[in-house]
Design an enzyme around this catalytic site. Structure first.
Site, short mmCIF file in Angstrom:
data_model
loop_
_atom_site.label_atom_id
_atom_site.label_comp_id
_atom_site.label_asym_id
_atom_site.label_seq_id
_atom_site.Cartn_x
_atom_site.Cartn_y
_atom_site.Cartn_z
N TYR A 175 0.84 -1.20 0.00
CA TYR A 175 0.00 0.00 0.00
C TYR A 175 0.88 1.26 0.00
CZ TYR A 175 -3.13 3.74 1.22
OH TYR A 175 -3.79 4.95 1.20
N ARG A 216 1.55 8.65 12.87
CA ARG A 216 1.14 9.91 13.52
C ARG A 216 -0.37 10.14 13.41
NH1 ARG A 216 2.65 14.78 10.08
NH2 ARG A 216 0.73 13.99 9.14
N ARG A 264 -10.73 4.88 8.38
CA ARG A 264 -9.74 4.36 7.45
C ARG A 264 -8.66 3.69 8.28
NH1 ARG A 264 -8.36 6.28 2.14
NH2 ARG A 264 -8.34 4.03 2.21
N PHE A 294 15.22 19.66 -0.96
CA PHE A 294 13.85 19.22 -1.22
C PHE A 294 13.63 17.79 -0.68
CE2 PHE A 294 11.23 16.70 -4.20
CZ PHE A 294 10.00 17.30 -3.97
C1 D61 Z 1 11.85 13.04 -1.94
C2 D61 Z 1 11.11 14.14 -1.57
C3 D61 Z 1 9.77 14.00 -1.33
C4 D61 Z 1 9.16 12.76 -1.42
C5 D61 Z 1 9.94 11.64 -1.78
C6 D61 Z 1 11.29 11.81 -2.04
C7 D61 Z 1 9.34 10.40 -1.89
C8 D61 Z 1 8.01 10.28 -1.66
C9 D61 Z 1 7.23 11.35 -1.29
C10 D61 Z 1 7.80 12.60 -1.18
C11 D61 Z 1 5.79 11.16 -1.04
C12 D61 Z 1 5.52 11.10 0.43
C13 D61 Z 1 4.10 11.05 0.78
C14 D61 Z 1 4.00 11.26 2.27
C15 D61 Z 1 2.79 12.04 2.64
N1 D61 Z 1 1.63 11.24 2.41
C16 D61 Z 1 0.54 11.70 1.79
O1 D61 Z 1 0.48 12.82 1.38
C17 D61 Z 1 -0.57 10.67 1.65
O2 D61 Z 1 -1.08 10.65 0.35
C18 D61 Z 1 -0.32 9.84 -0.53
C19 D61 Z 1 -0.85 9.95 -1.95
C20 D61 Z 1 -0.61 11.31 -2.55
C21 D61 Z 1 0.82 11.69 -2.59
C22 D61 Z 1 0.94 13.11 -2.94
C23 D61 Z 1 2.35 13.65 -2.88
C24 D61 Z 1 2.96 13.89 -1.67
C25 D61 Z 1 4.20 14.47 -1.60
C26 D61 Z 1 4.84 14.84 -2.78
C27 D61 Z 1 4.20 14.60 -4.03
C28 D61 Z 1 2.97 13.99 -4.04
C29 D61 Z 1 4.83 15.02 -5.20
C30 D61 Z 1 6.02 15.66 -5.15
C31 D61 Z 1 6.63 15.91 -3.94
C32 D61 Z 1 6.07 15.48 -2.76
C33 D61 Z 1 -1.62 10.96 2.70
O3 D61 Z 1 -2.18 12.22 2.57
C34 D61 Z 1 -2.99 12.66 3.65
C35 D61 Z 1 -2.18 13.49 4.61
O4 D61 Z 1 -1.11 13.07 5.02
O5 D61 Z 1 -2.67 14.59 4.94
C36 D61 Z 1 -2.66 9.85 2.67
O6 D61 Z 1 -3.76 10.04 2.19
O7 D61 Z 1 -2.28 8.78 3.15
MG MG Z 2 -4.88 8.84 0.83
#
Ligand code: D61
Ligand code: MG
Length: 421
Positions: free
Chosen positions: A168, A212, A225, A285
């Site tokens: 997931y 968290r 969820r 970043f």
């Molecule tokens: C380097 C820098 C940033 C990075 C990386 C490497 C590798 C992965 C990520 C960022 C993504 C980390 C996601 C962690 C936060 N989780 C969420 O936001 C959950 O949603 C996941 C699906 C959508 C992802 C959107 C996203 C997030 C960060 C990004 C990105 C896209 C694009 C570019 C840069 C960063 C979470 O959201 C709800 C919440 O936490 O409020 C969920 O629904 O589980």
């Molecule tokens: Mg989500």
């Protein structure tokens, strides 16, 4: 805690906080004139203050691509997260989302507050997407397609085993890591990172969020969820929601510590990924969110408050991380020091104490083996006043010891931090 009270308690937060405020004002001023780009950047600031700041510092081409990548996936996630959409409506949208980005007419209303605005005016995002270079478009489309399919799979399936949990997290965050690595490579400044390391970058951030956000996710209306894997929580309680009841506090904290120990597995990969980066803006970043994650895990470990409310790093400490993260030495120091905050919280009666300790020690060894740590006192020391010198137990004996007060929010935590010889 009110912000004035917080600053009075931590006066040295003031400078990084002001600097952050100015950077964020500056970023707002730099919003482009074209209405679709203006919408995208102002949306980015509204939905993610922390990512917006670091994205803003990237070079123009890559910045635009990462901004759109973020908003497309945020929109996809808004569909996934909206528990009021019936499954038979939601699944086809998730699966076809990668095609909707090419269609300026497409929109689907869901989510709340700023997320609803993003969904209602998604045409601005697709318009901007269509202006990106083909290499960027292809990478974004490919990741959106795979993430949408993965999310759809887990709409109908619970996270049972630890393998499901990793799968997931791969769909929702590991793939972001893979996509970002591709965008960095396409921008011409970085080598293409191995997928397994890019995946770990995402898994570490996502698992920290899932840990968290326990209470927020379990209390989600109209439907809760659940992302904590049954394979872990079933060792402690019969139902995941039982963790939030006071009579299960001991079991809840043990389960939480098990989850934190699991997340710590990804740290060495993340250090390896970051150490290969060359571009300063890309490095920051990537590194800032990772340091925030290890800080959050150190704060959550053995902390019953995770089951009572929101546990978050102080804004002032976040501002410091943003201000002070510039190279790998800063990263090793931060990981070393945050592990040192977690380490004394390990209770020898915790069922996973040995495992947690060996994880923490492996992380500290990786930081030490980098060979850069003895050059600086501590990640915090450059801006943490040296309140007092104290002595440590012999096994932690070190030539310089700093006692850091109130590093973490909430009731005062006074712990000796072993600084580096
Ligand atoms: C380097 C820098 C940033 C990075 C990386 C490497 C590798 C992965 C990520 C960022 C993504 C980390 C996601 C962690 C936060 N989780 C969420 O936001 C959950 O949603 C996941 C699906 C959508 C992802 C959107 C996203 C997030 C960060 C990004 C990105 C896209 C694009 C570019 C840069 C960063 C979470 O959201 C709800 C919440 O936490 O409020 C969920 O629904 O589980
Ligand atoms: Mg989500």
């Amino acid at each position: 805690m009110g912000s004035l009270a917080a600053v009075l308690r931590h006066p040295d937060d003031l400078y990084p906080l002001l600097k952050l405020k100015m950077a964020s004002r500056q970023a707002e001023k730099q919003i482009p004139p074209e209405p679709h780009w203006a919408f995208c950047y102002s949306m980015l600031h509204k939905v993610s203050r922390s990512f917006a700041l670091v994205i803003q510092q990237l070079g123009t081409d890559l910045r635009n691509a990462v901004c759109i990548f973020y908003l497309v996936l945020r929109a996809l996630d808004t569909v996934e997260d909206d528990t009021s959409i019936p499954t038979d409506v939601k699944v086809p949208i998730l699966i076809a989302f990668h095609r909707h980005v090419y269609d300026r007419e497409w929109h689907f209303s869901c989510g709340t507050k700023e997320y609803k605005v993003l969904m209602d005016q998604f045409h601005h995002v697709s318009t901007a997407f269509l202006e990106l270079g083909k290499g960027y478009q292809d990478a974004i489309e490919d990741i959106t397609k795979r993430m949408g399919a993965g999310m759809a799979k887990f709409i109908c399936k619970e996270v049972e085993s630890i393998d499901d949990y990793d799968e997931y997290c791969y769909y929702v965050a590991g793939l972001v890591g893979l996509g970002l690595s591709k965008l960095f490579y396409a921008s011409g400044t970085e080598d293409l990172a191995p997928d397994s390391l890019s995946n770990s970058m995402g898994l570490f951030l996502q698992k920290t969020n899932i840990i968290r956000d326990y209470l927020e996710d379990i209390n989600e209306i109209p439907k809760c969820r659940m992302f904590w894997p049954r394979e872990i929580w079933s060792k402690y309680v019969n139902k995941l929601e039982d963790l939030k009841y006071e009579e299960n506090s001991d079991k809840a904290v043990q389960c939480l510590n098990d989850m934190v120990t699991n997340a710590l597995m990804h740290v060495e990969d993340c250090l390896k990924y970051m150490s290969a980066l060359r571009d300063h803006a890309i490095f920051r970043f990537c590194a800032i969110p990772q340091i925030m994650a290890i800080g959050t895990l150190a704060l959550c470990y053995n902390n019953i408050e995770v089951f009572r409310g929101v546990v978050k790093m102080r804004r002032g400490l976040t501002a410091k991380v943003i201000d002070r993260t510039n190279n790998m030495t800063d990263v090793y120091l931060a990981f070393y020091d945050f592990s040192n905050i977690l380490k004394p919280k390990i209770n020898k009666n915790d069922p996973n104490a040995t495992k947690t300790l060996s994880r923490v020690e492996a992380i500290q060894k990786a930081c030490m083996d980098s060979g850069v740590l003895n050059k600086r006192l501590s990640y915090f020391s450059s801006y943490w006043p040296l309140f007092s010198l104290t002595s440590l137990p012999p096994e932690q004996a070190s030539s310089r010891i700093t006692t850091i007060f109130n590093l973490l929010p909430g009731p005062s935590i006074v712990r000796p931090i072993k600084c580096l010889p």
